[in-house]
Design a protein around this motif. Structure first.
Motif, PDB file in Angstrom:
ATOM      1  N   ALA A 152      67.453  10.235  33.451  1.00 15.26           N
ATOM      2  CA  ALA A 152      66.582  10.748  34.511  1.00 15.26           C
ATOM      3  C   ALA A 152      67.378  11.559  35.527  1.00 15.26           C
ATOM      4  O   ALA A 152      66.943  12.633  35.961  1.00 15.26           O
ATOM      5  CB  ALA A 152      65.867   9.589  35.196  1.00 15.26           C
ATOM      6  N   ALA A 153      68.551  11.059  35.902  1.00 12.41           N
ATOM      7  CA  ALA A 153      69.393  11.799  36.846  1.00 12.41           C
ATOM      8  C   ALA A 153      69.793  13.148  36.270  1.00 12.41           C
ATOM      9  O   ALA A 153      69.764  14.175  36.966  1.00 12.41           O
ATOM     10  CB  ALA A 153      70.632  10.975  37.183  1.00 12.41           C
ATOM     11  N   GLU A 154      70.147  13.154  34.993  1.00  9.88           N
ATOM     12  CA  GLU A 154      70.519  14.407  34.337  1.00  9.88           C
ATOM     13  C   GLU A 154      69.375  15.411  34.380  1.00  9.88           C
ATOM     14  O   GLU A 154      69.582  16.595  34.666  1.00  9.88           O
ATOM     15  CB  GLU A 154      70.916  14.111  32.886  1.00  9.88           C
ATOM     16  N   ARG A 155      68.168  14.941  34.124  1.00  7.05           N
ATOM     17  CA  ARG A 155      67.007  15.837  34.129  1.00  7.05           C
ATOM     18  C   ARG A 155      66.710  16.381  35.521  1.00  7.05           C
ATOM     19  O   ARG A 155      66.171  17.487  35.669  1.00  7.05           O
ATOM     20  CB  ARG A 155      65.789  15.115  33.571  1.00  7.05           C
ATOM     21  N   LEU A 156      67.044  15.606  36.539  1.00  2.65           N
ATOM     22  CA  LEU A 156      66.849  16.063  37.912  1.00  2.65           C
ATOM     23  C   LEU A 156      68.006  16.920  38.407  1.00  2.65           C
ATOM     24  O   LEU A 156      67.916  17.505  39.484  1.00  2.65           O
ATOM     25  CB  LEU A 156      66.674  14.856  38.842  1.00  2.65           C
ATOM     26  N   GLY A 157      69.084  16.966  37.636  1.00  2.00           N
ATOM     27  CA  GLY A 157      70.269  17.692  38.071  1.00  2.00           C
ATOM     28  C   GLY A 157      71.053  16.936  39.128  1.00  2.00           C
ATOM     29  O   GLY A 157      71.709  17.543  39.980  1.00  2.00           O
ATOM     30  N   ALA A 158      70.993  15.617  39.074  1.00  2.41           N
ATOM     31  CA  ALA A 158      71.611  14.767  40.092  1.00  2.41           C
ATOM     32  C   ALA A 158      72.781  13.983  39.521  1.00  2.41           C
ATOM     33  O   ALA A 158      72.801  13.632  38.342  1.00  2.41           O
ATOM     34  CB  ALA A 158      70.582  13.793  40.646  1.00  2.41           C
ATOM     35  N   GLY A 159      73.739  13.686  40.363  1.00  4.86           N
ATOM     36  CA  GLY A 159      74.813  12.771  40.001  1.00  4.86           C
ATOM     37  C   GLY A 159      74.396  11.350  40.300  1.00  4.86           C
ATOM     38  O   GLY A 159      73.559  11.113  41.185  1.00  4.86           O
ATOM     39  N   PRO A 160      74.938  10.362  39.595  1.00  4.99           N
ATOM     40  CA  PRO A 160      74.557   8.966  39.839  1.00  4.99           C
ATOM     41  C   PRO A 160      74.725   8.542  41.293  1.00  4.99           C
ATOM     42  O   PRO A 160      73.891   7.791  41.820  1.00  4.99           O
ATOM     43  CB  PRO A 160      75.497   8.180  38.914  1.00  4.99           C
ATOM     44  N   GLY A 161      75.768   9.033  41.939  1.00  4.48           N
ATOM     45  CA  GLY A 161      76.008   8.649  43.322  1.00  4.48           C
ATOM     46  C   GLY A 161      74.992   9.185  44.309  1.00  4.48           C
ATOM     47  O   GLY A 161      74.944   8.740  45.461  1.00  4.48           O
ATOM     48  N   ASP A 162      74.180  10.145  43.870  1.00 10.79           N
ATOM     49  CA  ASP A 162      73.144  10.722  44.725  1.00 10.79           C
ATOM     50  C   ASP A 162      71.778  10.085  44.511  1.00 10.79           C
ATOM     51  O   ASP A 162      70.790  10.524  45.108  1.00 10.79           O
ATOM     52  CB  ASP A 162      73.017  12.230  44.461  1.00 10.79           C
ATOM     53  N   CYS A 163      71.705   9.056  43.657  1.00 10.99           N
ATOM     54  CA  CYS A 163      70.420   8.496  43.260  1.00 10.99           C
ATOM     55  C   CYS A 163      70.199   7.101  43.825  1.00 10.99           C
ATOM     56  O   CYS A 163      71.100   6.257  43.825  1.00 10.99           O
ATOM     57  CB  CYS A 163      70.319   8.422  41.732  1.00 10.99           C
ATOM     58  N   ARG A 174      69.947  -4.266  36.788  1.00 12.16           N
ATOM     59  CA  ARG A 174      71.221  -4.162  36.061  1.00 12.16           C
ATOM     60  C   ARG A 174      71.418  -2.756  35.518  1.00 12.16           C
ATOM     61  O   ARG A 174      72.532  -2.221  35.538  1.00 12.16           O
ATOM     62  CB  ARG A 174      71.264  -5.189  34.928  1.00 12.16           C
ATOM     63  N   ALA A 175      70.349  -2.140  35.024  1.00 16.97           N
ATOM     64  CA  ALA A 175      70.443  -0.781  34.494  1.00 16.97           C
ATOM     65  C   ALA A 175      70.894   0.193  35.570  1.00 16.97           C
ATOM     66  O   ALA A 175      71.767   1.043  35.347  1.00 16.97           O
ATOM     67  CB  ALA A 175      69.103  -0.346  33.911  1.00 16.97           C
ATOM     68  N   GLY A 176      70.292   0.097  36.757  1.00 17.85           N
ATOM     69  CA  GLY A 176      70.665   0.988  37.850  1.00 17.85           C
ATOM     70  C   GLY A 176      72.087   0.776  38.309  1.00 17.85           C
ATOM     71  O   GLY A 176      72.818   1.742  38.588  1.00 17.85           O
ATOM     72  N   LEU A 177      72.504  -0.481  38.399  1.00 16.64           N
ATOM     73  CA  LEU A 177      73.875  -0.775  38.816  1.00 16.64           C
ATOM     74  C   LEU A 177      74.876  -0.261  37.791  1.00 16.64           C
ATOM     75  O   LEU A 177      75.911   0.318  38.151  1.00 16.64           O
ATOM     76  CB  LEU A 177      74.049  -2.281  39.009  1.00 16.64           C
ATOM     77  N   ARG A 178      74.578  -0.450  36.525  1.00 22.22           N
ATOM     78  CA  ARG A 178      75.478   0.028  35.472  1.00 22.22           C
ATOM     79  C   ARG A 178      75.551   1.554  35.447  1.00 22.22           C
ATOM     80  O   ARG A 178      76.551   2.118  34.987  1.00 22.22           O
ATOM     81  CB  ARG A 178      75.021  -0.501  34.116  1.00 22.22           C
ATOM     82  N   ALA A 179      74.509   2.206  35.931  1.00 26.77           N
ATOM     83  CA  ALA A 179      74.509   3.665  36.001  1.00 26.77           C
ATOM     84  C   ALA A 179      75.292   4.176  37.203  1.00 26.77           C
ATOM     85  O   ALA A 179      75.466   5.387  37.361  1.00 26.77           O
ATOM     86  CB  ALA A 179      73.076   4.175  36.063  1.00 26.77           C
ATOM     87  N   GLY A 180      75.748   3.274  38.070  1.00 35.76           N
ATOM     88  CA  GLY A 180      76.524   3.674  39.234  1.00 35.76           C
ATOM     89  C   GLY A 180      75.675   4.175  40.386  1.00 35.76           C
ATOM     90  O   GLY A 180      76.137   4.968  41.210  1.00 35.76           O
ATOM     91  N   MET A 181      74.435   3.690  40.469  1.00 34.36           N
ATOM     92  CA  MET A 181      73.504   4.150  41.487  1.00 34.36           C
ATOM     93  C   MET A 181      73.276   3.082  42.545  1.00 34.36           C
ATOM     94  O   MET A 181      73.572   1.913  42.338  1.00 34.36           O
ATOM     95  CB  MET A 181      72.172   4.526  40.823  1.00 34.36           C
ATOM     96  N   THR A 182      72.762   3.502  43.697  1.00 32.80           N
ATOM     97  CA  THR A 182      72.308   2.572  44.720  1.00 32.80           C
ATOM     98  C   THR A 182      71.007   1.945  44.233  1.00 32.80           C
ATOM     99  O   THR A 182      70.125   2.647  43.743  1.00 32.80           O
ATOM    100  CB  THR A 182      72.060   3.296  46.050  1.00 32.80           C
ATOM    101  N   VAL A 183      70.878   0.633  44.357  1.00 32.32           N
ATOM    102  CA  VAL A 183      69.699  -0.066  43.831  1.00 32.32           C
ATOM    103  C   VAL A 183      69.077  -0.930  44.922  1.00 32.32           C
ATOM    104  O   VAL A 183      69.745  -1.783  45.502  1.00 32.32           O
ATOM    105  CB  VAL A 183      70.063  -0.945  42.617  1.00 32.32           C
ATOM    106  N   TRP A 184      67.805  -0.677  45.173  1.00 30.15           N
ATOM    107  CA  TRP A 184      67.039  -1.499  46.107  1.00 30.15           C
ATOM    108  C   TRP A 184      65.955  -2.249  45.345  1.00 30.15           C
ATOM    109  O   TRP A 184      65.330  -1.711  44.428  1.00 30.15           O
ATOM    110  CB  TRP A 184      66.385  -0.641  47.184  1.00 30.15           C
TER     111      TRP A 184
END
Length: 217
Positions: A152-163, A174-184
């Motif tokens: 999804a980040a790739e399709r948006l043109g975003a880096g994991p740290g920006d998501c 767990r999926a979001g954390l493993r992707a290196g993203m902020t998770v709420w």
């Protein structure tokens, strides 16, 4: 600035889970699995308890090991599609306000369901549909793999740290954390392990999500 407009140089994105996060589908899921269990002469409560913890093919292996899993999946899909057409759905409080306030191209959906059902549910509840939907047919590895969120980040043109990932379930967290993203986490009485922030209800998170997208890097 008008609602839904994009700031120049904006680099923050939001990726939402769907069921349990934006759409309240618990009663629908229970009803679908009960109808499925009835077809195979199984106990609906026992089947649903397994389905809550596993993917459909794993559920079939546990509760109907003597049945053709392709037949089981086809029956489940038939019931789910019918539920989208005729079932009663509700968006969580705050979902419509939040999604309409986000700038186009700044958010997407990451779901273990299928895109046509998501679009049907969103049409029923008046939620806007984004350009990016990563569904079960998009990736070979589902949550808790990081692949869906990374796609999804790739399709948006975003880096994991920006998501920012907004989730309600442990596998999605767990999926979001493993992707290196902020998770709420939202819509849970207690925080799911690993979330960076927790909100018992989605509407409580709405102003904070909008602030996240507006904050400069």
């Amino acid at each position: 600035m008008p609602r839904g407009s994009r700031r120049p140089g904006r680099t923050k994105y939001v990726l939402f889970d769907v069921d349990g996060t934006l759409i309240d589908a618990v009663s629908n899921q229970r009803r679908v699995w009960a109808a499925w269990a009835e077809r195979y002469g199984l106990d609906a409560d026992e089947v649903y308890e397994v389905a809550l913890r596993t993917r459909p093919t794993e559920t079939f292996a546990q509760v109907a090991a003597d049945r053709d899993p392709r037949e089981c999946l086809a029956a489940l899909h038939e019931l789910e599609d019918e539920d989208v057409r005729s079932g009663a759905y509700a968006a969580f409080d705050g979902a419509s306000e939040l999604l309409h306030a986000l700038a186009p191209g700044s958010w997407g959906l990451v779901t273990s369901n299928y895109a046509h059902r998501v679009r049907g549910r969103f049409a029923r509840t008046g939620l806007p549909v984004p350009d990016v939907i990563v569904d079960a047919a998009t990736v070979e590895e589902g949550k808790p793999s990081p692949v869906p969120y990374l796609r999804a980040a790739e399709r948006l043109g975003a880096g994991p740290g920006d998501c920012l990932v907004v989730e309600d379930a442990p596998s999605g967290v767990r999926a979001g954390l493993r992707a290196g993203m902020t998770v709420w986490g939202v819509n849970a009485p207690v925080p799911v392990a690993g979330v960076h922030r927790h909100f018992p209800q989605l509407h409580e998170a709405t102003p904070h999500i909008l602030a996240f997208t507006a904050a400069p890097n």
